[in-house]
Design an enzyme around this catalytic site. Structure first.
Site, short mmCIF file in Angstrom:
data_model
loop_
_atom_site.label_atom_id
_atom_site.label_comp_id
_atom_site.label_asym_id
_atom_site.label_seq_id
_atom_site.Cartn_x
_atom_site.Cartn_y
_atom_site.Cartn_z
N LYS A 156 -12.40 0.12 13.88
CA LYS A 156 -13.78 -0.16 13.45
C LYS A 156 -14.78 0.74 14.16
CE LYS A 156 -11.33 -2.83 11.19
NZ LYS A 156 -10.74 -2.21 9.95
N GLU A 214 -9.33 -11.81 5.26
CA GLU A 214 -8.05 -12.04 4.57
C GLU A 214 -7.38 -13.34 5.01
OE1 GLU A 214 -8.98 -9.12 5.91
OE2 GLU A 214 -7.54 -8.36 7.33
N ASP A 217 -13.85 -1.81 4.58
CA ASP A 217 -13.39 -3.19 4.82
C ASP A 217 -13.97 -3.69 6.14
OD1 ASP A 217 -10.21 -4.87 5.41
OD2 ASP A 217 -12.01 -5.58 4.37
N ASN A 218 -14.02 -5.01 6.31
CA ASN A 218 -14.33 -5.64 7.60
C ASN A 218 -15.73 -5.40 8.13
OD1 ASN A 218 -11.14 -4.37 8.13
ND2 ASN A 218 -11.50 -6.57 7.94
N ASP A 263 -10.53 1.54 6.55
CA ASP A 263 -9.92 0.29 7.01
C ASP A 263 -9.18 0.51 8.31
OD1 ASP A 263 -7.47 -2.07 5.68
OD2 ASP A 263 -9.27 -2.40 6.90
C1 LIG Z 1 -5.87 7.40 11.20
C2 LIG Z 1 -6.14 6.21 12.06
C3 LIG Z 1 -5.69 4.96 11.69
C4 LIG Z 1 -5.97 3.88 12.52
C5 LIG Z 1 -5.51 2.56 12.12
N1 LIG Z 1 -4.46 2.35 11.37
N2 LIG Z 1 -4.36 1.03 11.16
C6 LIG Z 1 -5.38 0.45 11.82
C7 LIG Z 1 -5.67 -1.01 11.82
C8 LIG Z 1 -7.19 -1.20 11.78
N3 LIG Z 1 -7.55 -2.48 11.17
C9 LIG Z 1 -7.95 -3.50 11.94
O1 LIG Z 1 -8.00 -3.39 13.16
C10 LIG Z 1 -8.27 -4.80 11.29
C11 LIG Z 1 -8.40 -5.94 12.08
C12 LIG Z 1 -8.68 -7.19 11.50
C13 LIG Z 1 -8.81 -8.40 12.34
C14 LIG Z 1 -8.00 -8.56 13.47
C15 LIG Z 1 -8.13 -9.71 14.25
C16 LIG Z 1 -9.07 -10.69 13.91
F1 LIG Z 1 -9.18 -11.81 14.65
C17 LIG Z 1 -9.89 -10.52 12.80
C18 LIG Z 1 -9.76 -9.37 12.02
C19 LIG Z 1 -8.82 -7.30 10.12
C20 LIG Z 1 -8.70 -6.16 9.32
O2 LIG Z 1 -8.84 -6.24 7.96
C21 LIG Z 1 -8.45 -4.92 9.90
O3 LIG Z 1 -8.38 -3.83 9.06
N4 LIG Z 1 -6.13 1.39 12.43
C22 LIG Z 1 -6.69 4.10 13.68
C23 LIG Z 1 -7.12 5.40 14.00
N5 LIG Z 1 -6.84 6.43 13.20
MG LIG Z 2 -9.17 -4.35 7.14
#
Ligand SMILES: Cc1cc(-c2n[nH]c(CCNC(=O)c3cc(-c4ccc(F)cc4)cc(O)c3O)n2)ccn1
Ligand SMILES: [Mg+2]
Length: 214
Positions: free
Chosen positions: A144, A199, A169-170, A141
């Site tokens: 991406k 979500e 996810d996603n 998650d």
């Molecule tokens: C260890 C490590 C950890 C990371 C890291 N940690 N936390 C994240 C967050 C990542 N998640 C997302 O970006 C995300 C985006 C959306 C979204 C956003 C905007 C929209 F319009 C539509 C959908 C929806 C979701 O459900 C998502 O999960 N990356 C990165 C690198 N290395």
């Molecule tokens: Mg997500």
């Protein structure tokens, strides 16, 4: 200066949830995201699918890539049997600080190890640093564009075994087309798609469950 959205989410948890009650933490975050401010937690609809897959796998060793505010960390950890462990990686230090507090409020700190840093730096160190042989369940998650390279990295580091379940996810929104193509076409995975919604919205999204065949 103005607070951040994760800080406001944590305040909502501390105001409305009961310490030591993971379900009340989950409900408080979902209420905040539906009625106050959208945030990128997996949410209640996809969260129920996550719950059913975790319950089916009943994992001892779990890796979560992308903690954010700890919502899915709490969803997973609350279902783990005694002695089971969840390692969750978070890149952003501000998110990590909030997630630590959310996990403590849920009373799940004994089951969870939150590690700050990039997945590509930590995955190669899992064995020697955490004494992990292989993972039973991996929840993807995080960024991406890291799903595919990190999955290949986990394979190369011998962190997956016959039967390890990856749940991503996603896979539709924001989307991970390269990862989907890989797990759906590789002879090393058996994959299936759980259709759902992004979500707290009506937009399509979904989870991809992939079993590593070795
Ligand atoms: C260890 C490590 C950890 C990371 C890291 N940690 N936390 C994240 C967050 C990542 N998640 C997302 O970006 C995300 C985006 C959306 C979204 C956003 C905007 C929209 F319009 C539509 C959908 C929806 C979701 O459900 C998502 O999960 N990356 C990165 C690198 N290395
Ligand atoms: Mg997500």
């Amino acid at each position: 200066t103005r607070s951040t959205r994760p800080q406001r989410l944590l305040k909502a948890v501390q105001k409305h949830a009961t310490r030591g009650d993971p379900q009340s933490v989950i409900s408080a975050i979902d209420h905040f995201c539906r009625h106050s401010e959208w945030a990128m937690n997996i949410g209640d609809e996809k969260g129920s699918i996550l719950d059913s897959v975790v319950s089916e796998v009943n994992p001892e060793k779990v890796l979560e890539l992308g903690t954010y505010c700890g919502y899915s960390t709490v969803r997973i950890a609350r279902l783990l049997p005694p002695g089971a462990r969840l390692i969750t990686l978070e890149f952003n230090a501000d998110y990590a600080a909030i997630a630590r507090q959310v996990i403590i409020w849920a009373g799940l700190e004994d089951k969870v190890q939150l590690v700050e840093g990039a997945s590509e730096d930590w995955i190669p160190r899992m064995k020697e640093h955490f004494g992990i042989e292989t993972f039973d369940f991996v929840f993807l998650d995080h960024w991406k564009d890291r799903y595919l390279p990190d999955t290949k990295l986990m394979e190369d580091c011998g962190l997956l075994r016959k039967g390890t379940v990856l749940l991503a996810d996603n896979v539709i929104c924001p989307g991970v087309p390269d990862y989907l193509a890989y797990v759906r076409n590789s002879l090393s995975y058996k994959s299936c798609y759980f259709k759902s919604h992004l979500e707290y919205t009506k937009a399509e999204d979904g989870l991809e469950k992939s079993v590593f065949l070795g």
